[in-house]
Structure formats: structure tokens, C-alpha cells
Design a protein around this motif. Structure first.
Motif, mmCIF file in Angstrom:
data_model
loop_
_atom_site.group_PDB
_atom_site.id
_atom_site.type_symbol
_atom_site.label_atom_id
_atom_site.label_comp_id
_atom_site.label_asym_id
_atom_site.label_seq_id
_atom_site.Cartn_x
_atom_site.Cartn_y
_atom_site.Cartn_z
ATOM 1 N N GLU A 31 -6.303 51.084 -5.669
ATOM 2 C CA GLU A 31 -6.751 51.626 -4.582
ATOM 3 C C GLU A 31 -7.328 52.348 -3.868
ATOM 4 N N GLY A 53 -15.564 39.406 3.072
ATOM 5 C CA GLY A 53 -16.025 38.899 1.548
ATOM 6 C C GLY A 53 -15.109 37.406 1.418
ATOM 7 N N HIS A 55 -15.308 34.001 3.083
ATOM 8 C CA HIS A 55 -14.875 32.672 3.890
ATOM 9 C C HIS A 55 -14.628 31.266 3.902
ATOM 10 N N GLN A 460 -15.574 40.922 -10.288
ATOM 11 C CA GLN A 460 -16.876 39.553 -10.226
ATOM 12 C C GLN A 460 -18.793 39.992 -11.323
ATOM 13 N N MET A 467 -14.894 33.036 -5.657
ATOM 14 C CA MET A 467 -13.053 32.683 -5.679
ATOM 15 C C MET A 467 -13.962 32.071 -7.342
HETATM 16 C C1 LIG Z 1 -20.437 39.192 2.795
HETATM 17 C C2 LIG Z 1 -19.684 38.122 1.609
HETATM 18 C C3 LIG Z 1 -18.923 37.204 1.553
HETATM 19 C C4 LIG Z 1 -18.814 36.365 0.592
HETATM 20 N N1 LIG Z 1 -18.152 34.392 0.898
HETATM 21 C C5 LIG Z 1 -17.407 34.333 -0.535
HETATM 22 C C6 LIG Z 1 -17.039 33.487 0.333
HETATM 23 O O1 LIG Z 1 -17.175 31.935 1.002
HETATM 24 N N2 LIG Z 1 -16.449 32.102 -1.220
HETATM 25 C C7 LIG Z 1 -16.278 32.896 -1.752
HETATM 26 O O2 LIG Z 1 -15.768 32.431 -3.219
HETATM 27 N N3 LIG Z 1 -16.746 34.152 -2.454
HETATM 28 C C8 LIG Z 1 -17.589 34.879 -0.734
HETATM 29 N N4 LIG Z 1 -18.039 36.487 -1.889
HETATM 30 C C9 LIG Z 1 -17.634 36.828 -2.689
HETATM 31 C C10 LIG Z 1 -16.203 38.019 -3.168
HETATM 32 O O3 LIG Z 1 -15.827 37.723 -2.073
HETATM 33 C C11 LIG Z 1 -15.911 38.507 -4.476
HETATM 34 O O4 LIG Z 1 -16.666 38.161 -5.899
HETATM 35 C C12 LIG Z 1 -14.843 38.384 -4.794
HETATM 36 O O5 LIG Z 1 -14.402 38.832 -4.017
HETATM 37 C C13 LIG Z 1 -15.040 40.417 -5.362
HETATM 38 O O6 LIG Z 1 -14.310 40.658 -6.095
HETATM 39 P P1 LIG Z 1 -13.971 41.717 -6.869
HETATM 40 O O7 LIG Z 1 -12.972 42.289 -7.277
HETATM 41 O O8 LIG Z 1 -14.443 42.073 -8.384
HETATM 42 O O9 LIG Z 1 -14.344 43.500 -6.462
HETATM 43 P P2 LIG Z 1 -14.221 43.559 -4.485
HETATM 44 O O10 LIG Z 1 -13.575 42.823 -3.620
HETATM 45 O O11 LIG Z 1 -15.101 44.773 -4.471
HETATM 46 O O12 LIG Z 1 -13.037 44.535 -5.028
HETATM 47 C C14 LIG Z 1 -13.207 45.489 -5.750
HETATM 48 C C15 LIG Z 1 -11.630 46.670 -5.121
HETATM 49 O O13 LIG Z 1 -11.898 48.084 -6.257
HETATM 50 C C16 LIG Z 1 -11.662 49.309 -5.418
HETATM 51 N N5 LIG Z 1 -12.743 50.199 -6.092
HETATM 52 C C17 LIG Z 1 -13.567 50.762 -6.181
HETATM 53 N N6 LIG Z 1 -13.692 51.817 -6.345
HETATM 54 C C18 LIG Z 1 -12.608 52.505 -7.460
HETATM 55 C C19 LIG Z 1 -11.333 53.549 -7.678
HETATM 56 N N7 LIG Z 1 -12.908 54.755 -8.528
HETATM 57 N N8 LIG Z 1 -10.626 53.714 -7.385
HETATM 58 C C20 LIG Z 1 -10.207 53.061 -6.592
HETATM 59 N N9 LIG Z 1 -10.323 51.765 -6.381
HETATM 60 C C21 LIG Z 1 -11.646 51.208 -6.392
HETATM 61 C C22 LIG Z 1 -12.283 48.788 -3.659
HETATM 62 O O14 LIG Z 1 -12.057 49.611 -2.782
HETATM 63 C C23 LIG Z 1 -12.322 47.694 -4.325
HETATM 64 O O15 LIG Z 1 -10.749 47.592 -3.541
HETATM 65 C C24 LIG Z 1 -18.367 36.998 -0.416
HETATM 66 C C25 LIG Z 1 -18.628 38.026 -0.908
HETATM 67 C C26 LIG Z 1 -19.284 38.981 0.387
HETATM 68 C C27 LIG Z 1 -20.085 40.748 0.323
#
Ligand SMILES: Cc1cc2nc3c(=O)[nH]c(=O)nc-3n(C[C@H](O)[C@H](O)[C@H](O)COP(=O)(O)OP(=O)(O)OC[C@H]3O[C@@H](n4cnc5c(N)ncnc54)[C@H](O)[C@@H]3O)c2cc1C
Length: 497
Positions: A31, A53, A55, A460, A467
Motif C-alpha cells: 500500500e 468513500g 457512507h 472497482q 461495496m
Molecule cells: C466520495 C465517495 C463516496 C462513496 N460512497 C460509497 C458508499 O456510500 N457505498 C458504497 O458501497 N461505495 C461507495 N463508494 C465507492 C467505494 O468506496 C469504492 O468503489 C471502493 O471502495 C473501491 O475500492 P478499490 O479497492 O477498488 O479501490 P481504492 O479504495 O481506491 O483502493 C486503491 C488503493 O490502491 C492504493 N494504490 C494505488 N496505487 C498504488 C501503488 N502503485 N502501490 C501501492 N498502492 C497503490 C491506493 O493508495 C489505495 O489505497 C464511494 C466512493 C467515493 C469516492
């Protein structure tokens, strides 16, 4: 034991890591940030916790889809606080409130009070939502061929087209898409299926996460560590090393992590950055990934309230000043914000009063692009002035909709698409990553398999955001490694109460 490196510790990375560790992989999660969790992070100011992100979540009552997945992941101990089942979402249009209630009958009857002439249409609309959701990835093993065909059709027809084909009343058409901000929906582009998954997800049951969404992250980390996996924060993956056939490991600033499998839980464009010169990725693949469209970004105001001032509103409000939910991303400087999502957070010890609130509105990346490359907290006075002016406009809009709010505000914090770009690496700080745009067909679909046999994507952008969307993406990626039948049988077994 085989070595797996997962890049990124958001919901997608951590859930994939837990499943693979349980199936015999030695997992290291890298991370880049100081905290794990990506969009699951919460932050605390003066003792008040805010969400970044995650809620609210849905379908988490026993037996429902998310609950089964939480059990499967071993995190069903997540403390939840139910949103008002008679009005978990409220759409405010033309000064009038329209509530979404949990469950089919309650949903239809509540809206039929305002639109009695559309009761049949509301039933037909709900049939469409349920049928599409029931044929989604997690259910598809049991779905009938006709349900799957219907679901496929709804991937190719837009939300507005389908809603207009069922509902004649133009106001009700707009009410039903009042939750567009949950998927950054766009007219003529967003498939009805995207709307249906999310509407169904929350209609089954809707909750805030008591104690903050970072609890999800903490529980996943506990599971990972129990299975012998580890997470390294402040460890930015800088390169994936390949031989002539496949990846051999991942390099950070000061370390090489050998790997038999690399799972990138990051934006696909960020994955290309880690593979700048391997011939294993053909130019056509790079071009396709580079052309993927992004969902719009957001500007959020986080309000900390004086204690015991504002009664807690146990629901989400979608407020529209300028005509309705469509085209809010096409604002001009003069009419921003065209709409906003407003939600309260309560103190568990004193749930009658709101402790804090968040106001979320679209903001295009181009509006803040001139500050790209500056550092968080040190972007300069013009950026601060930009944020202050936008915060004031959003607070004024909330005050018009909920008079008395301003007087209860103790502190104001803000975030912009740049904040998300820096904290999560999401391309252009977009809300939900890659956009589902039916006019582009398969060109906006992100495969979990890349052109390198042992480099996979998760998170995502595979399947969908949110979620449930992200966890279904995890299942898609993991089933490729573990076997679909086996994985789905494990989910079914875990789901039995
Ligand atoms: C404002 C907002 C409100 C939301 N509200 C809701 C909600 O109420 N309910 C719901 O179900 N969903 C909600 N979502 C959507 C949900 O949060 C996301 O779809 C989901 O959490 C995405 O998860 P992820 O693991 O794909 O990506 P992310 O959570 O973006 O994680 C990616 C991770 O990779 C890391 N990373 C990136 N590049 C590198 C690298 N080169 N080396 C190491 N680490 C790296 C980043 O630092 C990050 O920690 C919301 C999103 C936003 C932005």
C-alpha cells in the motif's frame, strides 16, 4: 505455498488478499499510503470521524447478498446502524420530498401516494430492477437463461430510456433516478443495469457502518493476518518486473518482492505505469486501457456540528435545485452545484443528534487540474480560496434546503478530486473509477485478466464500484484462480445461518 503480491489495500485488494491467503497463497499487500483501506479510510478531526468513500451499504440483513459475502470473508461482525426503512433515501425535487422505502411493497406504495396514477408503472419498474439484479454475477449460477438474457439487454439500454418506457409521468421519471450520484449516471450513456444493481442493493436494506467504514478495513486486515498474510504501508509499487513470459515480482523504492502472482487492485492505467516497457503488453491493449472513460470527480464538504444542536436525519438526501438529477456534471461556474448528496453522521452514544454531516457534489477534474502535482496541505492560497468559495456555495445550498444548519456548524473541512488522486491513485480523482458507457460497448469493459498470464486486476474497475460491485469483482478474479464452482460453493456454505 505460492507467493502473491497484491498492489493496493482498498476493499478490492484486501478482500482478494483474504480469499487467496485462505486458499494457500502467501500474500503480501503493498500500500502506497500511510494507512490501509483506500476508500475505506475514515479520518478524525477534533474527535469527530468522517467517511471518505463508504457512507452506506445495503443488502446486509441475514440471507441477503452482501451479508453472505461478509460471512464468507469472515467480517460479518461489522457493526451496522440501520437507515430509516421508511425513507432510507429522499429525493428533493422542486422543493418536494420523495422517499424510497425498503422492500418492494413499501417502495411502490410510498411513491404511489404522490403518483397514484403510476402504481402499475412502479410495479413494472420494480420488476425490471429486481430481474436485472437477480441475474447479476453473484446470482448468475442460479439465474434462468431468460433472466440472463434480460440482464444482457439492460446492459445495452440506458437508464433514461428504460425508465421513460415504463413511467409516463416526467416528475416520477426524475424521482426514480434521484440516486444517480451513487453511480455518477449520465443520460443516454449509463446502462439501466448499473442503476438496477444499486437500487436493488439499497432497497433490500440500508445501513451506515457504526464506528466508521475503517472498521471494514480493520476486520479484513485481521482476517488477512490470521491467514498468515501481511500488509506493508508506505510501500508504493513502482514497477512489475517480467521475464519473457510473465511477471517475476514487484519493486518498491527499496525492495524487490518476488511473486508467482501479481494482483493489481488499482486503476488499470496505474497498472500500465508499472509495466512501462514489457513487450508482453501489446500496444493495442495499452491504447484500449488509456482510452477508458472515467466517472466525474467530487467536491465534499465535511461539517462538524456543535453538540446536541441538530436532530440526526437517519437517511440520505439527494437535493436538486436546477431541474433534476440529469446533467449535474455538465454544470457551469454560474450554476454549480446543480445538485448534492447530503447525509448526517451521528454519535453512537447520542444518536438523536447529528455529530457531523457530509455534502457531496460533482466536481470535474479540470477545475482543479492546475494544482496537480502540488502536495496535500501545501497547494497554495489560491487553491484554499477555490475550496473556501466552493464550500460556501454548498453550505448556502444546504442552508436553503435545511434552514438552521449553518448555525450548528463548528468546523468545516473539504476535499476535491485532487485529494482522491493523491490518497487512492484513482485516475483524475474520479468518484467510481472507469465509467460504464453503453455507447462504447465492450471498449469500457475492464477484464480481470491482463495480457500477462500471472498479472490480474481486481477492485472497482473489474465488474463495478461500491461495496457489492467491488466484492463481486473480487469473486470474479479469485474464481479464475480457485475455480468458480468451488468459490461459489464456499460462499453458499458460509451464507447458511
Ligand atoms: C466520495 C465517495 C463516496 C462513496 N460512497 C460509497 C458508499 O456510500 N457505498 C458504497 O458501497 N461505495 C461507495 N463508494 C465507492 C467505494 O468506496 C469504492 O468503489 C471502493 O471502495 C473501491 O475500492 P478499490 O479497492 O477498488 O479501490 P481504492 O479504495 O481506491 O483502493 C486503491 C488503493 O490502491 C492504493 N494504490 C494505488 N496505487 C498504488 C501503488 N502503485 N502501490 C501501492 N498502492 C497503490 C491506493 O493508495 C489505495 O489505497 C464511494 C466512493 C467515493 C469516492
Amino acid at each position: 505455498m505460492k507467493r502473491c503480491v497484491v498492489i493496493g489495500s482498498g476493499l478490492g485488494g484486501l478482500s482478494t488478499a483474504v480469499v487467496l491467503a485462505r486458499h494457500g497463497w502467501t500474500v503480501t499487500v503493498l500500500e502506497q499510503g500511510t494507512q490501509a483501506g483506500g476508500c475505506l479510510q475514515s479520518f478524525v478531526r477534533k474527535g469527530t470521524k468522517f467517511e471518505t468513500g463508504m457512507h452506506f451499504i445495503g443488502s446486509a440483513d441475514p440471507g441477503q447478498t452482501l451479508h453472505r459475502l461478509l460471512r464468507f470473508l469472515g467480517i460479518d461482525g461489522l457493526p451496522l446502524s440501520r437507515l430509516d426503512p421508511t425513507a432510507y433515501d429522499v429525493v428533493r425535487l422542486e422543493g418536494e420530498d420523495f422517499a424510497f422505502a425498503n422492500g418492494r411493497e413499501a417502495f411502490v406504495e410510498t411513491l404511489a401516494c404522490s403518483f397514484p396514477h403510476e402504481r402499475d408503472g412502479l410495479h413494472r419498474y420494480f420488476d425490471g430492477v429486481e430481474q436485472v439484479a437477480a441475474a447479476s454475477s453473484l446470482h448468475s449460477l442460479n439465474a434462468s437463461p431468460s433472466a440472463l438474457a434480460r440482464s444482457m439487454e439492460m446492459q445495452t439500454r440506458s437508464v433514461n430510456e428504460v425508465v421513460a418506457s415504463i413511467i409516463a409521468d416526467p416528475l416520477l421519471q426524475r424521482v426514480l433516478v434521484g440516486n444517480l450520484p451513487l453511480y455518477a449516471g449520465r443520460r443516454d450513456r449509463t446502462p439501466f443495469a448499473t442503476h438496477a444493481f444499486i437500487t436493488d442493493f439499497y432497497n433490500k436494506s440500508a445501513f451506515r457502518i457504526a464506528g466508521g467504514s475503517d472498521r471494514i478495513c480493520a476486520l479484513l486486515l485481521e482476517q488477512l493476518q490470521q491467514q498468515g498474510g501481511r500488509i506493508l504501508t508506505r510501500s508504493r509499487a513502482e514497477r512489475i518486473t517480467c521475464n519473457d513470459h510473465q511477471a517475476t515480482g514487484v519493486t518498491t523504492a527499496d525492495h524487490f518482492y518476488p511473486a508467482d502472482l501479481v494482483v493489481a487492485a488499482i486503476h488499470p492505467r496505474r497498472l500500465l505505469d508499472l509495466l512501462p516497457d514489457t513487450p508482453l503488453l501489446r500496444p493495442a491493449y495499452r491504447r484500449r486501457i488509456n482510452a477508458l472513460p472515467e466517472t466525474v470527480g467530487s467536491f465534499t464538504v465535511y461539517l462538524r456540528f456543535h453538540p446536541d444542536r441538530l436532530p440526526y436525519l437517519n437517511r440520505n438526501y439527494y437535493v436538486y435545485d436546477h431541474g433534476g438529477p440529469w446533467d449535474c456534471e455538465a454544470y457551469t461556474d454560474a450554476d454549480w452545484p446543480r445538485g448534492f448528496l447530503y447525509l448526517h453522521l451521528c454519535h453512537e452514544a447520542n444518536p438523536q443528534y447529528a455529530q457531523a454531516a457530509e455534502i457531496i457534489s460533482y466536481l470535474r477534474f479540470d477545475d482543479v487540474a492546475r494544482w496537480q502535482g502540488t502536495h496535500i496541505g501545501r497547494r497554495g492560497p489560491d487553491y484554499e480560496a477555490f475550496k473556501d468559495a466552493h464550500a460556501e456555495r454548498l453550505i448556502a445550498a444546504v442552508e436553503r434546503a435545511f434552514p438552521g444548519t449553518r448555525a450548528a456548524i463548528a468546523d468545516i473541512y473539504t476535499s476535491s478530486p485532487l485529494t482522491y488522486l493523491d490518497y487512492t491513485g484513482t485516475e483524475r480523482g474520479s468518484l467510481y473509477g472507469v465509467e460504464k458507457d453503453l455507447t462504447l460497448g465492450a471498449a469500457c469493459h475492464v477484464q480481470h485478466r491482463t495480457r500477462i498470464p500471472n498479472v490480474l486486476l481486481t477492485g472497482q474497475n473489474v465488474n463495478s464500484h461500491g461495496m457489492l460491485g467491488t466484492l463481486v469483482g473480487t469473486m470474479v478474479t479469485c474464481s479464475d484462480l480457485i475455480g468458480t464452482e468451488r468459490l461459489y460453493a464456499e460462499i453458499r456454505d458460509a451464507g447458511h445461518e
